[in-house]
Design a protein around this motif. Structure first.
Motif, PDB file in Angstrom:
ATOM      1  N   LEU A   3     -15.797  -5.401  -9.836  1.00  0.00           N
ATOM      2  CA  LEU A   3     -15.062  -5.727  -8.583  1.00  0.00           C
ATOM      3  C   LEU A   3     -15.117  -7.130  -8.453  1.00  0.00           C
ATOM      4  CD1 LEU A   3     -15.916  -2.436  -6.806  1.00  0.00           C
ATOM      5  CD2 LEU A   3     -13.797  -3.100  -7.506  1.00  0.00           C
ATOM      6  N   LEU A   4     -16.364  -7.659  -8.557  1.00  0.00           N
ATOM      7  CA  LEU A   4     -16.732  -9.139  -8.393  1.00  0.00           C
ATOM      8  C   LEU A   4     -15.820  -9.845  -9.177  1.00  0.00           C
ATOM      9  CD1 LEU A   4     -18.283 -10.994  -6.487  1.00  0.00           C
ATOM     10  CD2 LEU A   4     -20.117 -11.043  -8.418  1.00  0.00           C
ATOM     11  N   VAL A   5     -15.719  -9.652 -10.472  1.00  0.00           N
ATOM     12  CA  VAL A   5     -14.921 -10.588 -11.569  1.00  0.00           C
ATOM     13  C   VAL A   5     -13.278 -10.526 -11.098  1.00  0.00           C
ATOM     14  CG1 VAL A   5     -14.163 -10.594 -13.826  1.00  0.00           C
ATOM     15  CG2 VAL A   5     -16.532 -10.444 -13.371  1.00  0.00           C
ATOM     16  N   ASN A   6     -13.089  -9.023 -10.519  1.00  0.00           N
ATOM     17  CA  ASN A   6     -11.561  -8.975 -10.254  1.00  0.00           C
ATOM     18  C   ASN A   6     -11.480  -9.884  -9.082  1.00  0.00           C
ATOM     19  OD1 ASN A   6      -9.081  -8.153  -9.907  1.00  0.00           O
ATOM     20  ND2 ASN A   6      -9.852  -5.977  -9.264  1.00  0.00           N
ATOM     21  N   LEU A   7     -12.063 -10.005  -8.159  1.00  0.00           N
ATOM     22  CA  LEU A   7     -12.099 -10.667  -6.894  1.00  0.00           C
ATOM     23  C   LEU A   7     -12.194 -12.277  -7.217  1.00  0.00           C
ATOM     24  CD1 LEU A   7     -11.944 -10.861  -3.701  1.00  0.00           C
ATOM     25  CD2 LEU A   7     -14.303 -10.736  -3.614  1.00  0.00           C
ATOM     26  N   LEU A   8     -13.226 -12.541  -8.032  1.00  0.00           N
ATOM     27  CA  LEU A   8     -13.263 -13.935  -8.222  1.00  0.00           C
ATOM     28  C   LEU A   8     -12.093 -14.556  -9.115  1.00  0.00           C
ATOM     29  CD1 LEU A   8     -16.952 -14.177  -9.221  1.00  0.00           C
ATOM     30  CD2 LEU A   8     -15.677 -15.055  -7.385  1.00  0.00           C
ATOM     31  N   MET A   9     -11.434 -13.662  -9.990  1.00  0.00           N
ATOM     32  CA  MET A   9     -10.463 -14.026 -10.875  1.00  0.00           C
ATOM     33  C   MET A   9      -9.147 -14.243  -9.915  1.00  0.00           C
ATOM     34  SD  MET A   9     -10.709 -11.932 -14.449  1.00  0.00           S
ATOM     35  CE  MET A   9      -8.979 -12.160 -14.799  1.00  0.00           C
ATOM     36  N   THR A  10      -9.042 -13.212  -8.973  1.00  0.00           N
ATOM     37  CA  THR A  10      -7.723 -13.383  -7.933  1.00  0.00           C
ATOM     38  C   THR A  10      -7.826 -14.248  -7.152  1.00  0.00           C
ATOM     39  OG1 THR A  10      -7.544 -10.813  -8.146  1.00  0.00           O
ATOM     40  CG2 THR A  10      -6.598 -11.923  -6.300  1.00  0.00           C
ATOM     41  N   VAL A  11      -8.927 -14.824  -6.435  1.00  0.00           N
ATOM     42  CA  VAL A  11      -9.101 -16.046  -5.538  1.00  0.00           C
ATOM     43  C   VAL A  11      -9.163 -17.071  -6.537  1.00  0.00           C
ATOM     44  CG1 VAL A  11     -10.740 -17.076  -4.131  1.00  0.00           C
ATOM     45  CG2 VAL A  11     -10.326 -14.642  -3.985  1.00  0.00           C
ATOM     46  N   VAL A  30      -8.069  -6.873  -0.011  1.00  0.00           N
ATOM     47  CA  VAL A  30      -9.096  -5.867   0.389  1.00  0.00           C
ATOM     48  C   VAL A  30      -8.343  -4.550  -0.054  1.00  0.00           C
ATOM     49  CG1 VAL A  30      -9.750  -4.651   2.424  1.00  0.00           C
ATOM     50  CG2 VAL A  30      -9.496  -7.109   2.770  1.00  0.00           C
ATOM     51  N   LEU A  31      -7.079  -4.356  -0.179  1.00  0.00           N
ATOM     52  CA  LEU A  31      -6.216  -3.254  -0.765  1.00  0.00           C
ATOM     53  C   LEU A  31      -6.720  -3.223  -2.410  1.00  0.00           C
ATOM     54  CD1 LEU A  31      -4.290  -0.819  -0.482  1.00  0.00           C
ATOM     55  CD2 LEU A  31      -2.409  -2.355  -0.793  1.00  0.00           C
ATOM     56  N   MET A  32      -6.545  -4.101  -2.875  1.00  0.00           N
ATOM     57  CA  MET A  32      -6.777  -4.335  -4.257  1.00  0.00           C
ATOM     58  C   MET A  32      -8.233  -3.712  -4.763  1.00  0.00           C
ATOM     59  SD  MET A  32      -6.893  -7.544  -7.048  1.00  0.00           S
ATOM     60  CE  MET A  32      -8.428  -8.146  -5.807  1.00  0.00           C
ATOM     61  N   LEU A  33      -9.089  -4.193  -3.897  1.00  0.00           N
ATOM     62  CA  LEU A  33     -10.657  -3.800  -4.066  1.00  0.00           C
ATOM     63  C   LEU A  33     -10.879  -2.307  -3.748  1.00  0.00           C
ATOM     64  CD1 LEU A  33     -12.379  -6.749  -2.623  1.00  0.00           C
ATOM     65  CD2 LEU A  33     -12.178  -6.341  -5.076  1.00  0.00           C
ATOM     66  N   GLY A  34     -10.131  -2.014  -2.662  1.00  0.00           N
ATOM     67  CA  GLY A  34     -10.023  -0.313  -2.329  1.00  0.00           C
ATOM     68  C   GLY A  34      -9.573   0.465  -3.724  1.00  0.00           C
ATOM     69  N   PRO A  70      -3.193   9.074 -15.534  1.00  0.00           N
ATOM     70  CA  PRO A  70      -1.978   9.417 -14.590  1.00  0.00           C
ATOM     71  C   PRO A  70      -1.937   9.241 -13.160  1.00  0.00           C
ATOM     72  CG  PRO A  70      -2.351  11.137 -16.284  1.00  0.00           C
ATOM     73  CD  PRO A  70      -3.577  10.175 -16.226  1.00  0.00           C
ATOM     74  N   THR A  71      -2.988   9.558 -12.520  1.00  0.00           N
ATOM     75  CA  THR A  71      -3.278   9.258 -10.971  1.00  0.00           C
ATOM     76  C   THR A  71      -3.391   8.107 -10.879  1.00  0.00           C
ATOM     77  OG1 THR A  71      -4.329  11.537 -11.011  1.00  0.00           O
ATOM     78  CG2 THR A  71      -4.678  10.181  -9.153  1.00  0.00           C
ATOM     79  N   ILE A  72      -4.245   7.118 -11.532  1.00  0.00           N
ATOM     80  CA  ILE A  72      -4.357   5.749 -11.257  1.00  0.00           C
ATOM     81  C   ILE A  72      -3.120   5.080 -11.362  1.00  0.00           C
ATOM     82  CG2 ILE A  72      -5.541   3.770 -12.023  1.00  0.00           C
ATOM     83  CD1 ILE A  72      -7.848   5.789 -12.718  1.00  0.00           C
ATOM     84  N   ILE A  73      -2.305   5.440 -12.453  1.00  0.00           N
ATOM     85  CA  ILE A  73      -1.074   4.630 -12.438  1.00  0.00           C
ATOM     86  C   ILE A  73      -0.229   5.056 -11.539  1.00  0.00           C
ATOM     87  CG2 ILE A  73       1.186   4.555 -13.824  1.00  0.00           C
ATOM     88  CD1 ILE A  73      -0.756   5.070 -16.428  1.00  0.00           C
ATOM     89  N   ASP A  74      -0.123   6.264 -10.990  1.00  0.00           N
ATOM     90  CA  ASP A  74       0.731   6.500  -9.878  1.00  0.00           C
ATOM     91  C   ASP A  74       0.409   5.868  -8.648  1.00  0.00           C
ATOM     92  OD1 ASP A  74       2.608   8.465  -8.551  1.00  0.00           O
ATOM     93  OD2 ASP A  74       1.351   9.455  -7.649  1.00  0.00           O
ATOM     94  N   THR A  75      -0.771   5.787  -8.380  1.00  0.00           N
ATOM     95  CA  THR A  75      -1.090   5.012  -7.137  1.00  0.00           C
ATOM     96  C   THR A  75      -1.206   3.546  -7.026  1.00  0.00           C
ATOM     97  OG1 THR A  75      -3.541   4.623  -7.844  1.00  0.00           O
ATOM     98  CG2 THR A  75      -3.098   6.837  -6.585  1.00  0.00           C
ATOM     99  N   HIS A  76      -1.201   3.281  -8.284  1.00  0.00           N
ATOM    100  CA  HIS A  76      -0.795   1.596  -8.331  1.00  0.00           C
ATOM    101  C   HIS A  76       0.582   1.251  -8.291  1.00  0.00           C
ATOM    102  CE1 HIS A  76      -4.885   1.430  -9.683  1.00  0.00           C
ATOM    103  NE2 HIS A  76      -4.865   0.164  -9.445  1.00  0.00           N
ATOM    104  N   LEU A  77       1.510   2.241  -8.719  1.00  0.00           N
ATOM    105  CA  LEU A  77       2.747   1.930  -9.026  1.00  0.00           C
ATOM    106  C   LEU A  77       3.568   2.023  -7.416  1.00  0.00           C
ATOM    107  CD1 LEU A  77       4.370   3.580 -12.300  1.00  0.00           C
ATOM    108  CD2 LEU A  77       4.264   1.237 -11.591  1.00  0.00           C
ATOM    109  N   THR A  78       2.971   3.424  -6.616  1.00  0.00           N
ATOM    110  CA  THR A  78       2.992   3.645  -5.410  1.00  0.00           C
ATOM    111  C   THR A  78       2.904   2.424  -4.420  1.00  0.00           C
ATOM    112  OG1 THR A  78       2.875   5.978  -5.762  1.00  0.00           O
ATOM    113  CG2 THR A  78       2.684   5.200  -3.436  1.00  0.00           C
TER     114      THR A  78
END
Length: 79
Positions: A3-11, A30-34, A70-78
């Motif tokens: 999560l920290l790497v994801n946040l640092l790369m995005t910022v 914040v939504l991305m981290l959630g 499949p659930t993760i893909i669905d939530t991200h596409l939504t």
């Protein structure tokens, strides 16, 4: 750590391209981290279900990821 790497790369990317940090942009971060936390919880729960059914650890990990994807893909596409 992921999560920290994801946040640092995005910022870091936003700073690199000189993007503006607006309130909607910060809300998206914040939504991305959630959503990342939610994906990890989904995978963990699927792995725990497989372990409860008697699968060994390697099989539980493989099936946990396969069944949560499949659930993760669905939530991200939504979103």
């Amino acid at each position: 750590a992921a999560l920290l790497v994801n946040l640092l790369m995005t910022v870091g990317f936003m700073v690199f391209v000189n993007a503006a940090f607006t309130l909607p942009g910060l809300a998206e971060i914040v939504l991305m981290l959630g959503m990342a936390v939610d994906a990890n919880v989904l995978i963990y729960e699927r792995m725990r279900e497989e372990r409860d059914k008697g699968a060994n650890l390697a099989t539980a990990i493989r099936l946990g990821y396969e069944r949560a994807l499949p659930t993760i893909i669905d939530t991200h596409l939504t979103s």
